[in-house]
Every structure is written in C-alpha cells, then in structure tokens.
Design a protein around this motif. Structure first.
Motif, mmCIF file in Angstrom:
data_model
loop_
_atom_site.group_PDB
_atom_site.id
_atom_site.type_symbol
_atom_site.label_atom_id
_atom_site.label_comp_id
_atom_site.label_asym_id
_atom_site.label_seq_id
_atom_site.Cartn_x
_atom_site.Cartn_y
_atom_site.Cartn_z
ATOM 1 N N HIS B 201 -5.767 -21.964 -9.520
ATOM 2 C CA HIS B 201 -4.402 -21.911 -8.988
ATOM 3 C C HIS B 201 -4.368 -21.388 -7.554
ATOM 4 O O HIS B 201 -5.137 -20.512 -7.182
ATOM 5 N N SER B 202 -3.426 -21.922 -6.783
ATOM 6 C CA SER B 202 -3.184 -21.390 -5.454
ATOM 7 C C SER B 202 -1.781 -21.774 -5.031
ATOM 8 O O SER B 202 -1.206 -22.724 -5.559
ATOM 9 N N ALA B 203 -1.227 -21.005 -4.105
ATOM 10 C CA ALA B 203 0.055 -21.381 -3.497
ATOM 11 C C ALA B 203 0.082 -20.835 -2.085
ATOM 12 O O ALA B 203 -0.498 -19.786 -1.796
ATOM 13 N N GLY B 257 6.108 -24.154 -14.262
ATOM 14 C CA GLY B 257 6.699 -22.818 -14.141
ATOM 15 C C GLY B 257 6.182 -22.162 -12.887
ATOM 16 O O GLY B 257 5.745 -22.829 -11.955
ATOM 17 N N LEU B 258 6.208 -20.844 -12.813
ATOM 18 C CA LEU B 258 5.714 -20.166 -11.612
ATOM 19 C C LEU B 258 4.512 -19.313 -11.972
ATOM 20 O O LEU B 258 4.548 -18.546 -12.925
ATOM 21 N N LYS B 259 3.440 -19.447 -11.225
ATOM 22 C CA LYS B 259 2.216 -18.704 -11.490
ATOM 23 C C LYS B 259 1.862 -17.854 -10.269
ATOM 24 O O LYS B 259 2.105 -16.668 -10.235
ATOM 25 N N VAL B 260 1.282 -18.483 -9.245
ATOM 26 C CA VAL B 260 0.972 -17.722 -8.028
ATOM 27 C C VAL B 260 2.111 -17.812 -7.021
ATOM 28 O O VAL B 260 2.154 -17.036 -6.069
ATOM 29 N N GLU B 261 3.038 -18.748 -7.233
ATOM 30 C CA GLU B 261 4.142 -18.930 -6.284
ATOM 31 C C GLU B 261 4.895 -17.629 -5.997
ATOM 32 O O GLU B 261 5.144 -17.302 -4.827
ATOM 33 N N PRO B 262 5.269 -16.857 -7.048
ATOM 34 C CA PRO B 262 6.041 -15.638 -6.766
ATOM 35 C C PRO B 262 5.291 -14.651 -5.864
ATOM 36 O O PRO B 262 5.899 -14.010 -5.007
ATOM 37 N N ILE B 263 3.976 -14.566 -6.035
ATOM 38 C CA ILE B 263 3.193 -13.613 -5.229
ATOM 39 C C ILE B 263 3.192 -14.083 -3.773
ATOM 40 O O ILE B 263 3.404 -13.301 -2.842
ATOM 41 N N ALA B 264 2.981 -15.388 -3.595
ATOM 42 C CA ALA B 264 2.948 -15.941 -2.239
ATOM 43 C C ALA B 264 4.309 -15.776 -1.557
ATOM 44 O O ALA B 264 4.391 -15.385 -0.385
ATOM 45 N N VAL B 265 5.383 -16.049 -2.291
ATOM 46 C CA VAL B 265 6.723 -15.934 -1.712
ATOM 47 C C VAL B 265 7.022 -14.468 -1.361
ATOM 48 O O VAL B 265 7.509 -14.164 -0.261
ATOM 49 N N ALA B 266 6.710 -13.577 -2.291
ATOM 50 C CA ALA B 266 6.987 -12.156 -2.041
ATOM 51 C C ALA B 266 6.246 -11.683 -0.783
ATOM 52 O O ALA B 266 6.805 -10.975 0.053
ATOM 53 N N LEU B 267 4.994 -12.114 -0.640
ATOM 54 C CA LEU B 267 4.225 -11.719 0.551
ATOM 55 C C LEU B 267 4.819 -12.338 1.816
ATOM 56 O O LEU B 267 4.886 -11.699 2.866
ATOM 57 N N GLY B 273 6.988 -14.630 9.452
ATOM 58 C CA GLY B 273 7.004 -16.075 9.667
ATOM 59 C C GLY B 273 5.656 -16.751 9.523
ATOM 60 O O GLY B 273 5.582 -17.981 9.555
ATOM 61 N N ARG B 274 4.594 -15.988 9.370
ATOM 62 C CA ARG B 274 3.287 -16.640 9.203
ATOM 63 C C ARG B 274 3.110 -17.086 7.747
ATOM 64 O O ARG B 274 3.515 -16.382 6.818
ATOM 65 N N PRO B 275 2.485 -18.236 7.541
ATOM 66 C CA PRO B 275 2.258 -18.659 6.154
ATOM 67 C C PRO B 275 1.184 -17.789 5.498
ATOM 68 O O PRO B 275 0.280 -17.288 6.191
ATOM 69 N N VAL B 276 1.301 -17.606 4.208
ATOM 70 C CA VAL B 276 0.303 -16.814 3.494
ATOM 71 C C VAL B 276 -0.192 -17.613 2.293
ATOM 72 O O VAL B 276 0.583 -18.310 1.646
ATOM 73 N N ARG B 277 -1.463 -17.519 2.082
ATOM 74 C CA ARG B 277 -2.064 -18.244 0.963
ATOM 75 C C ARG B 277 -2.494 -17.268 -0.124
ATOM 76 O O ARG B 277 -3.172 -16.285 0.173
ATOM 77 N N VAL B 278 -2.133 -17.554 -1.351
ATOM 78 C CA VAL B 278 -2.655 -16.783 -2.478
ATOM 79 C C VAL B 278 -3.450 -17.761 -3.334
ATOM 80 O O VAL B 278 -2.924 -18.746 -3.818
ATOM 81 N N LYS B 279 -4.722 -17.456 -3.446
ATOM 82 C CA LYS B 279 -5.645 -18.368 -4.103
ATOM 83 C C LYS B 279 -6.343 -17.571 -5.188
ATOM 84 O O LYS B 279 -6.976 -16.557 -4.890
ATOM 85 N N PHE B 280 -6.226 -17.981 -6.414
ATOM 86 C CA PHE B 280 -6.915 -17.286 -7.505
ATOM 87 C C PHE B 280 -8.320 -17.852 -7.673
ATOM 88 O O PHE B 280 -8.513 -19.064 -7.581
ATOM 89 N N ASN B 281 -9.274 -16.974 -7.933
ATOM 90 C CA ASN B 281 -10.595 -17.468 -8.306
ATOM 91 C C ASN B 281 -10.583 -17.768 -9.808
ATOM 92 O O ASN B 281 -9.554 -17.627 -10.472
ATOM 93 N N ARG B 282 -11.722 -18.180 -10.328
ATOM 94 C CA ARG B 282 -11.753 -18.614 -11.723
ATOM 95 C C ARG B 282 -11.367 -17.470 -12.667
ATOM 96 O O ARG B 282 -10.594 -17.644 -13.591
ATOM 97 N N GLN B 283 -11.900 -16.290 -12.405
ATOM 98 C CA GLN B 283 -11.604 -15.166 -13.291
ATOM 99 C C GLN B 283 -10.114 -14.839 -13.269
ATOM 100 O O GLN B 283 -9.490 -14.615 -14.321
#
Ligand code: FAD
Lengths: 303, 771
Positions: B201-203, B257-267, B273-283
C-alpha cells in the motif's frame, strides 16, 4: 529497517587484503558474497554492520575442482546454481546437487553461494546436511594463514561458526568417497518451492551387493541449533542389511536424538515426527540408487 | 441479437504488454516533484490507553519537516460505522494501529525519526478471538460505540463488542428439526488471512495552501467512495478533494476504504503545500492495512432420508478486528447466503461481526462467501455420508434452479448452478476411485458449490469520446486492479461503435474528469460499468449517425456501422469513416461525446428483522469447483492432483480473461486452503508478517487446472454477462476439504489444511481407533 548512515563497502582483491581491512576496522563488519542472507538481514531484520567487505573481487574463490586424490574442492563463492548444475557434482554426489537445487528459486541460486550458506550457519541451511553426510571439511584463511576444519566443528550455533572475525571461508573440500557411495537429501517443507526446510535429512551410505550397510552417515537440518549428524541412527544401520523395517528404526532413533524447537513454522513434536519419516525415506531412496526412487517430497525433482 | 464482432472473443488484454515489460507505473512507483517521505509510528500494544506521546526527539532529527499525532488529526472515518481515527485518539486497539507520523526530506530520515517518537501506554484487557470478545462481561473495545455516526442498517449487539448482528428468519427451524429424519450439528473455522497483493500500500497527498484543496494519488479500488469518505471525515465538501488513481498492483479488496490515505492526508496539512508519500513495506502492509475475517461457523441441519433439506440453522462469528471497516456488510452479505445455494424451507441465520484487538478485517475477494462455504459445503458432504447418498445426488436434490424462491425471499432466474455442478464433477471423473501411489498415500475427490450476490443497488456512469481521427476514449471509473476491466470495457465500446480494439483508449482515472462509479468491488464492473459504457457508446453512435445523415443524404434508420465506418445499409459503398463525420461537422479538433449510466433498481431493502429482500442482488454468480488430492498419511501433506472450476458467468465477454480469472482465483484459493494463516499470538502480535512465513501458493503448488465457462445469460447484463472476479476462490477450500475427507475417511474442520494440522488430526484419529 533501513540504515540511516551511508555504509562503507570495501572490495579487496586478495584474501590478505580482506583480512587486513577487518583487522584494521575492528569487529562489527561483515563479508559479502551473494548477499541473499546479508542484504535481507540488513533491510528487514535490523542488522547494521559497521562496514561490509565484498569478496567477489578476490580471485580463485569460486569453481569446482576434482583433485588428483579423488577429493572435490568447491570454492566458497561458487553459486548454488553452479553446484546444482556441475557435471562433477551431479555425477558423483547427485544428492548434493539436489540439496543445492532445493535453495530458494533459480534467481536466488544464481546469486547465493555455497560458502554463504555455510558461513551464515542457519540450522536450516539446505546444503549443510548433505555436506555433513559427505564428511566435508572447510578451508579457512586469515592473516595467520590457512586452516582446515571438519564441517561438524565449524558450526557453533545459530549464525555462529568457528571462524574469527577476520577469517574467510575459502573452500569446501569433500574427501575422496567410496565408489559405491550413494546418498539422498530430502527437504521437507509445506510448499513445493521457495520455502525453508522444516526438516532436512541427508544420508550417505556405502552398500554392498546385498544392501548391507558398510558405512552410514545421517545428517539433519533445521532440528537443532546447528545442522547435526545423527550417530545413534547411523549405528542402527551400520553393518546391517537395509530393510524398510530397519530404516524405520533408524528414523525413530534420529527422531529421538534431534533437538528441534517450536516456532511459527512448526511444533518441535511435528519436526521430530518428520525427522523419523524423512530419515526412513531418505535411507530407502538412497538404497535404490542409482535407480528411480520411491519417495519424492517434491512435485518436480531432477536428481 | 445482431452479430457480435469483438464481444465474446478471446482477445489479448490491452494492458498486457506494458505490464509484462515493466513499463507500467503503479501507485507504489510514483515520485512527485518536491515530494516528502512519510513514515508511520505503529501501536506496540493490542489494547491500551496512550498516556503520553513525546515527539520532541523526532522533531529535532535532521531533515524532518513534520511530526504529527492524533491531536493534529482529530478525524474519524469508516464505511458504515465512523469509528476509525486517522491517527489514534488517546487509545490504541491493535498492534499496528497508526499512532503518529513523520514527514521528512528522505526515507532514511523519516525512518530514523519515527523510531524516536516515544509512546507510553496503559494496558487494557485485549481479545484475540471473536468468541472471547463477545462473551458476557467482555470490556468494550469501543466504549463510545453508541455515539458513533453509523449507516441506518447497522444493528449492534446483543453481546458485547458486536458491531453488527445480521438475522435471517425463514419458516420455523424448530418445526424443521421435528420433520427431519437426520439432524446434524457441526462447527467449522476459518483463520485470518491476508490479501498479499503484489504491490504493497501507498498513498501520496498534497494540500494546496491557498484553496485548501486536497489531491490524493492512490491506487484505491473505489476512488469516489474514498473521496467521499475523506471529505466526510474532514467535514469539507466533496469538491475539495481530488483523487488520481495510478495503476493498482492488485488489491483483492484490501485497497478499498481508507488505509494509508488518512496518514498521507494528515501529514499533508503540515508540509506547506509539498506532496508527501506514505508507503508501507510488506510488514506494515501485513499488520496495518487489512486482513480477511477469521470466522467461526456453527451449522445445524435437518434432512429427510431421501436427502431433502428441511431446516438449517447457522451462527457465524466474524472476527472484525479493531475497527468496523466493512465488517457489517461482510457480515450481512456473507451470512445471508451462507446456508448455501439450496432450497430450504426453514432457515435461521445469525451473523455477528465482532470487534477484537487484531488487525482490521474487511473486504476480501469473495466477501464472506468462502467462510460460509467452507462450513456449508463440507457439512453437505457429511450429510451425504450419513445418509449413504452420493454427494452430487444430494446437491441435485436441493440445488437452486430457475424460478426457485430463495430462502431470503427472492425469486431466482438465470441459475446456471446445476450445469456447473455437472461439468466440474465430470471433469475430475467423479465416482471413479483410484488408489494412492503407496499404501500410506491416499487419494480422494471432492467438490463444492456456491452462489454469490453482488453489492446492490449501485450506480456506474461512463463517457465515450470520439475525435476527428476516429479514436475513441472511454471515461470510466472502474479501476484496473489486474482483473482485466480495461480490456472488457474496451471490447464493449469497440463492439457498439464497430471499430477495431486498437482504436479504444481508457482515459486515466482522475475524479475531476471521470464520471461517477460506485466501486471496483463485488464483481460488479462488467455488469454495471459494462452497461454504462455500452449505453454511452450507443449514445455517441446515435449522435454520429445523426451527424452523418446530411452527409450521406440518408435517414438515421437507414444507417449502419461497421469497420470504423458509418454507411447506408442498402448501399454499403456509401460510407464515411466515423472520424471524418466528426471532422466534417466539428472541424479537425472536434470531439463528440456520449454518456451512459446504469443503476440496478432494487425492490425492497433488506428487512432488518428477517433478512428478506425481493432483490438482494442485481445478479448472482454460481460456481462449482472440484478437486482431486493425494494425502500423505505419514506427513499430513496434501498434494493437489487436479482441479476443475465451472463458473456461470452469464456470457463470457472475453473467454480468455474469464479463464484467467478462474485460474487466478483457484491459485489464491489453494493458498488459503493449504497454507495461509496470519498468526496472531496471545499478545496480539502478528508472528509471520512476511512472505518467508506467510505462505501463498507458488506456481508449483498449483496443479493442472481445468477452467470451465458456463453461460446462463442474465437478461439485464451487457450481452447477458454477470460477473466473475470473486467466485474463483470461494468454493476452493471447501472442495479441497471434501477431497481430503474423502481420501482420509475423516473430516478436518479448521483451515488451513497444513501438513502439520492434517498430521495431528490423523494421529488423533489413530489414537481414538486404537482405544
Ligand atoms: C528468497 C530467498 C530464499 C532462500 N531460500 C533458501 C533455501 O531454500 N535454503 C537455504 O538454505 N537458504 C535459502 N536462502 C538463504 C540464502 O540464499 C543462502 O543461505 C545462501 O547460500 C547465502 O549465500 P550468499 O552468498 O548470498 O551469502 P551472503 O548473504 O553474502 O552472506 C551470508 C553470511 O555469510 C558471510 N559470508 C559469506 N561468504 C563468506 C565467506 N566466504 N567467508 C566468510 N563469511 C562469509 C557473510 O558475512 C554473511 O554473514 C534464501 C534466501 C532468499 C533471499
């Protein structure tokens, strides 16, 4: 876990130079061969070596050589794929080729080295039981020169070997074997491929025309802190005619003498039971060599 | 019906080349200019109050731009129960719950800073099985449950931690037990498993400082639903959110539904104004995104001597994990058809979705059907055994056929189930017994039947554009999650406009320009979006015909389309390429647009007291899968020899893609039958969050597969099509379970059928027979 600081990597061109780097930089470094254990330990298991010494530029560490005395030398940096496809290995010790072929996938075996499999010293290392059954030795080189150890003395515990930090595993030596030697390696794991051994059993036998066992070596993987020999099980069959009943008894004995643990993969009791079943099967398979064998744990096996 | 030119043909997938060559860019690959790197701090406790969070050290770490906690993101969301915080609000409910997040200039700094966030906890009692969590006296995992915003169909209770209680009441089971010659009660269980999509997952999120508009790049399977859920949570209008959907590397339900989206939006609210990426590894994907419901199923049936089913009672305990997510609807749509595709006069079902202190459960390909089928279909075989009846005959006696009134009150039509049963069992030579290769290796055969509803009612809209070059763009909100929708929808558009497939392009998915679609879930897209695209293509075709009338000096009814041209039916040489029609009317850069929309009109909503509905689903998918296995009694290892899978797809718009879906479903189902189990220990820790110890089936674990397509046309579907995405894995474990029971002469009630489980079951039976 990714490491935050840049990692120092050395690429020495000789064993002497490699040892010298370790002497100078001190403990906490790691040698690098194929990297299929090391890199994963760094990326996913939080291992952060202080520095890495890549051995791939050191000459003469790979290759398989049939020596004049009948022994076989396998350079530490020889890949699993080379071992698995080597005509010399396939002809003389097909079960050793099979044990190398059991490792990961072809992609992994193109990188993974036989020395790395030994030096990493996991109890489940697939090639270890076959080499123990062949009574292989290891050549170790350091600043003070070279020494040779039995593989049995080499393993000290999970991830631990008899090597000093600055020592390098240079080769594995399989002593000249009896021309009638037959063997077998069975890896038992739930999946058909890409799985670690839940139990690994290797046997090497010298049988006479009547299936009387002149010599017997049984080695087990994944069921004790290090790959181990099973001397009591060996004693059950030595000098005896190998029958299914005897193979079963040897299996029961091996099951008793192994020391498995319970983990997320399997319970100790199940591993013990599988040591029994696989030892029996390996012995019966070996006795049928070079003919086609009865017990296969894999859908596709080549050796 | 008119001659079809491309619908029904086994054309190669339109996205095959870019995917096999590695050209395709997935959400996980995306790099944006000036992007920051996000890292999440996860809960280390299964159920605890957060007594203190210290972010000081993390903030001071070089390269860190923002460190946020629940206090910076006071929002909650959820599909039908708004219980899930963006970041933990004073308490955690599972190990892996996002507690804080860091944005930094590079990944290493984010990682290092995240490790410096200090969280202190005060432990609360935790529950790791649905049965424990709903015992009388259990502590509420959601103490504020009553106050949550919820959908109006939610029925909670009657036990603690039950966030949804589904009830189905038909006839009178008590009477049924009296009428029956045999009453059999059993209990089955299915463990937690994970989707394990190839792409984790990533957003990416960005907040425009001036307008406050939020843009999110995420491979979500339902962009419009996600957009709404985020807007609703933030308390902003939907127009303030934009979702851009890159390619998805598989989701199987985990990317809705929402998985990593909320974390990315909150950040993103803290990065100027800079975009932020939240990328989960396999674990992280294993512990903190989504899992499939573990389920305990109690099943009791009454039957006549001749095999006629009289009554069935079931209780299903769905382990929902720490947040409701889609548990309520999985509970409803999984419990409703759990008694199986059979005529039964007396039925009582209770489904309980139960909160536990484990990773969150939700949608998973099959949406509750595999769990019910694992119990029901093995139970059917046990009934057959006790009656001394052939298992196929027992099914034939009771199986749904056209015109049956299903036990939930719906009259069924287009039921291809019987044909699937006959074809799948024939394909494995049902009835022909073969001995194992050795005395301790036993062979057996088994099969299982299912029916699966789809989410109803839902809407799909689409647009089809034709330009002056005769090129066609399809605007559809269906997400290419690997299922092949871009090929199917291209085929539909090409069919209606009578152009070659190469002329069709699927427009990229951006909620600013693409018309609304409910979701890419529930096997609904071919049917719903297929209809919408078909209507949009017909709409644009009609416009083209109208435009062509003066050019060809003809009336509309005299015109026809073929080979990318419009022509006079009785003077085919009087023809114009459709691009030329556009050019002549609108100039070189002209574009003609058609629109289409499809909603299945539902009759009465599901009755909350009885579970009845006269139209519970737009269509039903029927399938039978059959397996032949070999079981090694000395090791417990089950080896599959062959599997046949017959699926009623209504009409195969692309037979090749249908076979692909069936084979992929089987491979996934085989993993869940033989290997998969996400192990959570008695401390709430996931013990195997990696592919080393979480075992999916590999290509060598998959035997010879025999996919069989059955076409029992659905009148409302495009060209008669139904759906196929989910059923491929739904009956698989039950079919294998029945084959294993046949081989061993004993039944195993719990999944997975791992060598060790099978081994101990055999040992136990040996002990019993000895004693
Ligand atoms: C996907 C995957 C599947 C795998 N499957 C299997 C499997 O089925 N069976 C199995 O046994 N293993 C398996 N492995 C583990 C691994 O591939 C083997 O252990 C391999 O042989 C390690 O060799 P390497 O050259 O990659 O070692 P490296 O990772 O380079 O090194 C491993 C360790 O040994 C040390 N070392 C390496 N060479 C020397 C040397 N010459 N002298 C001194 N120290 C040295 C290193 O410092 C390091 O600590 C798998 C790994 C992966 C990633």
């Amino acid at each position: 876990m990714r490491r935050p600081e840049p990692l120092e990597i050395f690429q020495p061109a000789s064993i002497r130079e490699a040892s010298a780097i370790v002497k100078e930089k001190g403990p906490g470094g790691r040698f690098l061969a194929g990297g299929t254990d090391l890199v994963i330990a760094m990326k996913e298991k939080g291992l952060s070596p202080k520095y890495v010494v890549d051995l791939k530029r050191v000459p003469n560490l790979s290759g398989i050589c049939e020596e004049a005395d009948g022994s076989l030398t396998i350079g530490a940096l020889t890949t699993m794929r080379e071992v698995e496809t080597s005509p010399a290995v396939c002809k003389r010790f097909p079960f050793l080729a099979q044990s190398a072929a059991e490792v990961g996938s072809i992609q992994i075996r193109n990188r993974a080295t036989i020395g790395g499999n030994m030096a990493n010293a996991t109890p489940s290392a697939d090639v270890a039981p076959a080499l123990l059954a062949l009574e292989a030795g290891v050549k170790i080189a350091g600043a003070a020169g070279e020494r040779t150890l039995n593989l049995g003395e080499f393993f000290r515990g999970p991830g631990q070997t008899a090597m000093l930090p600055e020592e390098i595993l240079t080769a594995i030596v399989i002593p000249a074997a009896h021309p009638n030697l037959v063997g077998e390696y069975i890896k038992f794991s739930p999946r058909e491929m890409m799985d670690l051994a839940y139990v690994g059993v290797a046997v090497a036998l010298v049988l006479d025309g009547k299936k009387r066992c002149d010599a017997a070596r049984i080695a087990l993987g994944a069921v004790s802190p290090t790959p181990m020999r099973a001397p009591k099980a060996e004693a059950v069959i030595e000098k005896q005619i190998l029958t299914e009943e005897l193979a079963q008894r040897a299996g029961d004995e091996a099951a008793r003498e192994c020391k498995p643990i319970s983990d997320v993969r399997s319970s100790a009791e199940y591993r013990r039971a599988m040591v029994g079943a696989m030892t029996k099967r390996a012995l019966l398979n070996a006795a049928e060599r070079p003919g086609p064998v009865a017990w296969t744990e894999r859908r596709e096996r080549r050796y | 019906m008119e001659q079809l030119t491309i619908v029904g043909k086994p054309v190669t997938r339109v996205d095959a080349e870019e995917k096999v060559t590695g050209e395709a860019v997935y959400g996980y690959d995306l790099v944006l200019p000036k992007m920051l790197y996000g890292k999440t701090v996860f809960s280390a406790r299964p159920h605890a109050k957060i007594t203190r969070i210290n972010t000081e050290k993390a903030r001071r770490y070089p390269g860190v731009v923002a460190v946020i906690t629940g206090a910076d993101a006071p929002w909650t969301h959820g599909e039908s129960i708004k219980d899930k915080p963006f970041l933990a609000q004073g308490k955690v409910r599972y190990i892996g719950e996002p507690v804080a997040a860091v944005a930094a200039e590079d990944e290493d700094a984010a990682q290092a800073a995240a490790a410096l966030v200090e969280v202190e906890y005060e432990d609360l009692p935790a529950y790791f099985s649905p049965e424990d969590a709903c015992k009388p006296g259990a502590v509420a995992i959601h103490e504020d449950f009553a106050g949550y915003r919820k959908a109006d169909f939610i029925v909670s209770g009657p036990m603690p931690n039950v966030c949804e209680h589904f009830k189905l009441r038909t006839g009178d089971v008590e009477r049924g037990w009296k009428e029956a010659d045999l009453v059999l009660a059993e209990r089955y269980s299915v463990p937690t498993i994970q989707h394990a999509a190839m792409e984790p997952h990533s957003a990416h999120a960005q907040v425009d400082p001036e307008s406050g508009r939020v843009t999110i790049w995420v491979a979500n399977d339902a962009p419009f639903r996600a957009l709404h859920e985020i807007a609703e949570a933030l308390g902003v209008a939907n127009e303030k959110i934009r979702l851009i959907n890159p390619l998805q590397g598989g989701g199987f339900g985990s990317k809705g539904g929402l998985k990593v989206e909320p974390i990315a939006v909150a950040l993103a609210y803290h990065t100027k104004g800079r975009p932020v990426r939240v990328k989960f590894n396999r674990q992280e994907t294993f512990i903190s995104t989504l899992v499939r419901h573990e389920c305990i199923v109690e099943i009791k049936s009454g039957v006549k001597k001749d095999g006629t089913l009289v009554a069935r009672q079931m209780a299903l305990y769905w382990g929902g994990g720490a947040y409701a997510e889609k548990s309520p609807t999985v509970c409803i749509r999984g419990s409703l058809p759990a008694p199986g595709p059979y005529r039964i006069p007396h039925v009582k079902v209770d489904g309980y979705a139960v909160y536990t202190n484990k990773p969150v459960s939700g949608a998973f390909r099959g949406y509750g059907i595999p769990q019910g089928a694992w119990a029901c279909e093995q139970h059917m075989d046990e009934i057959a055994k006790r009656l001394g009846m052939d298992a196929v005959d027992l099914r034939l006696k009771n199986i749904f056929v056209d015109g049956d009134l299903a036990y939930w009150g719906e009259q069924l039509h287009s039921v291809g189930l019987k044909e699937t049963l006959i074809k799948a069992t024939q394909a494995i030579e049902w009835g022909k017994k073969q001995p194992g290769a050795r005395p301790t290796v036993k062979r057996g055969k088994g099969f299982a039947c299912i029916s699966k509803p789809t989410r109803t009612p839902t809407m799909s809209r689409a647009g089809v554009l034709v330009n002056g070059k005769g090129e066609i763009s399809v605007l559809a909100g269906t997400v290419e999650i690997g299922q092949g929708c871009s090929t199917i929808l291209s085929q539909v558009a090409a069919e209606e406009l009578k152009v070659p497939l190469e002329r069709i392009r699927m427009a990229p998915l951006d909620t600013d320009v693409i018309p609304f679609d409910a979701s890419t879930t529930s096997s609904r897209s071919t049917y719903h979006m297929g209809n919408a695209v078909r209507r949009a293509a017909i709409d644009v075709r009609e416009k083209l015909a109208e435009m062509a009338c003066p050019m060809l000096e003809a009336k509309k009814p005299d015109l026809a389309f073929a080979d990318g041209k419009v022509f006079l039916k009785d003077q085919p040489q009087m023809a114009l390429p459709i691009g030329e029609v556009v050019r002549r009317k609108l100039g070189n850069e002209g574009i003609v647009r058609g629109d289409g929309s499809y909603t299945y009109e539902i009759g009465k909503d599901l009755d909350l007291e009885t579970g009845h509905s006269d139209h519970a689903s737009a269509f039903y998918m029927y399938a039978t899968q059959a397996a032949e296995v070999e079981v090694d009694e000395e090791t417990g290892r089950v080896r599959l020899l062959r599997m046949a899978a017959a699926h009623d797809v209504g009409m195969a718009i692309n037979p090749l893609n249908c076979a692909g879906q069936i084979e992929g479903g089987l491979a996934m189902g085989i993993g869940s039958a033989l290997h998969e189990h996400l192990v959570v220990d008695d401390q709430g820790r996931v013990r195997n969050p990696s592919f080393l110890d979480y075992h999916l089936a590999t290509s060598l674990d998959v035997p010879k597969l025999i996919p069989i397509i059955v076409e029992c046309a659905e009148p409302e579907g495009p060209y008669g099509a139904k759906g196929l995405g989910e059923p491929g894995l739904a009956p698989t474990p039950a079919a294998i379970g029945n084959a294993v029971a046949d081989a061993l002469g004993m039944r195993i009630y719990d999944l997975p059928l791992s060598p060790e489980r099978v081994y101990w079951e055999i040992q136990q039976k040996k002990k019993k027979t000895a004693a």
